[in-house]
Design a protein around this motif. Structure first.
Motif, PDB file in Angstrom:
ATOM      1  N   TYR A   8      17.608 -26.730  27.419  1.00  0.00           N
ATOM      2  CA  TYR A   8      17.649 -25.564  28.305  1.00  0.00           C
ATOM      3  C   TYR A   8      16.896 -25.865  29.604  1.00  0.00           C
ATOM      4  N   ALA A  11      18.725 -28.362  31.875  1.00  0.00           N
ATOM      5  CA  ALA A  11      19.890 -27.750  32.531  1.00  0.00           C
ATOM      6  C   ALA A  11      19.454 -26.906  33.729  1.00  0.00           C
ATOM      7  N   VAL A  12      18.396 -26.137  33.562  1.00  0.00           N
ATOM      8  CA  VAL A  12      17.890 -25.314  34.662  1.00  0.00           C
ATOM      9  C   VAL A  12      17.323 -26.198  35.774  1.00  0.00           C
ATOM     10  N   GLU A  14      18.251 -29.186  36.564  1.00  0.00           N
ATOM     11  CA  GLU A  14      19.358 -29.831  37.273  1.00  0.00           C
ATOM     12  C   GLU A  14      20.092 -28.858  38.185  1.00  0.00           C
ATOM     13  N   GLU A  15      20.331 -27.661  37.693  1.00  0.00           N
ATOM     14  CA  GLU A  15      21.123 -26.694  38.455  1.00  0.00           C
ATOM     15  C   GLU A  15      20.303 -25.934  39.488  1.00  0.00           C
ATOM     16  N   ARG A  20      23.965 -20.570  36.878  1.00  0.00           N
ATOM     17  CA  ARG A  20      24.785 -21.775  36.682  1.00  0.00           C
ATOM     18  C   ARG A  20      24.360 -22.534  35.426  1.00  0.00           C
ATOM     19  N   ALA A  21      23.059 -22.577  35.171  1.00  0.00           N
ATOM     20  CA  ALA A  21      22.577 -23.269  33.974  1.00  0.00           C
ATOM     21  C   ALA A  21      23.073 -22.571  32.710  1.00  0.00           C
ATOM     22  N   LYS A  24      26.628 -23.440  32.144  1.00  0.00           N
ATOM     23  CA  LYS A  24      26.723 -24.821  31.668  1.00  0.00           C
ATOM     24  C   LYS A  24      26.382 -24.928  30.188  1.00  0.00           C
ATOM     25  N   GLN A  29      22.552 -15.338  30.512  1.00  0.00           N
ATOM     26  CA  GLN A  29      21.383 -15.636  31.340  1.00  0.00           C
ATOM     27  C   GLN A  29      20.083 -15.022  30.814  1.00  0.00           C
TER      28      GLN A  29
END
Length: 301
Positions: A8, A11-12, A14-15, A20-21, A24, A29
């Motif tokens: 998790y 992903a956050v 990166e985005e 968006r995370a 993905k 949210q």
């Protein structure tokens, strides 16, 4: 803390955006937001700075992100290798390499390992710096590169020094006899792989040969792979420097030209995890010792 929390978080990171995370990760949210807050509380540090249009990592978040990615990659490798072992009853043995070492002894090593073991040999095209990280996560078991990169977890050995060659268009005036760096410095240069400020590459070896001698160079192109570099040379975009092994590539549109100064070489470097043993590694070392001995004694190049 569980692996899913790290996934998790990555992903956050990166985005840089929770919406968006969440998309993905295929979750809503609000639960993702709660998981990130819980992670920060568990660690005892703020990982993100919230903005109206997204998120940025704090210095602590940047540090945690680098380690979280390494942990996840190591876990993924372990899971994949376990699955393969269960399904096929085969172990995997990963070899990292830079392209310029793949035209000599490495191909023989891979052949012999395939013939003498039941293991699945996996090859990974990686720059030397990438090999160091891949060794630490378990993605590869050994690596063959060009640079010494100190790391407390990795042991590196210089196998031998290899002559450098200039690559020129086949009909170039300098293509038919030995040349010098002084002559080459007058020409545009094709560099590979692209220079990376974060980690040194073979490109740094090549350019430093000129700068250390007070020679200025004009880099016309930077590319990420050897074959593209050779293609650009054939197109008369400039010259390139390569290791001697690369002359095994058969191309009629380029010439591999020796340098007059025979002291200009680049190393072939073997990397492995420190203090690690095992049947596959022992066999690799045995085969490699014979191959290097053959090379050093001129039985093949």
């Amino acid at each position: 803390m569980e692996l899913r929390h790290l996934r998790y978080f990555c992903a956050v990171a990166e985005e840089k955006n929770l919406t968006r995370a969440a998309e993905k990760l295929y979750i809503a949210q609000p639960p993702l937001t709660r998981q990130i807050k819980q992670l920060e509380e568990d660690i005892g540090a703020q990982l993100f700075i919230r903005h109206a249009r997204g998120l940025t990592l704090t210095p602590a978040g940047e540090y945690f992100w680098q380690h979280a990615k390494a942990i996840l990659e190591k876990a993924d490798v372990a899971i994949e290798n376990t699955r393969r072992l269960s399904e096929q009853q085969k172990t995997t043995f990963g070899i990292g390499f830079v392209p310029s070492v793949f035209y000599g002894q490495l191909t023989i090593l891979v052949r012999d390992l395939r013939q003498k073991t039941e293991s699945e040999i996996q090859l990974h095209d990686l720059k030397t710096g990438e090999q160091i990280e891949a060794l630490k996560t378990g993605k590869i078991d050994v690596g063959f590169g060009r640079l010494l990169i100190p790391d407390e977890h990795i042991e590196q050995t210089v196998l031998f020094q290899e002559p450098m060659l200039a690559v020129l268009p086949a009909d170039h005036p300098l293509a038919h006899e030995e040349t010098t760096l002084e002559e080459l410095a007058k020409l545009p240069m094709v560099v590979y792989p692209k220079n990376n400020p974060a980690t040194p590459t073979f490109a740094d070896i090549c350019t430093s040969l000129f700068t250390s001698r007070g020679l200025k160079i004009h880099v016309s192109q930077q590319v990420n792979d050897l074959q593209t570099a050779l293609g650009l040379v054939a197109s008369e975009m400039g010259f390139a420097l390569v290791s001697e092994q690369v002359k095994q590539i058969s191309r009629k549109d380029v010439a591999f030209v020796p340098l007059k100064d025979k002291s200009i070489t680049c190393p072939v470097i073997f990397s492995r995890r420190k203090n690690e043993t095992g049947p596959m590694l022992d066999l690799t070392m045995k085969i490699l010792e014979e191959l290097v001995d053959n090379r050093l004694n001129g039985r093949f190049s």
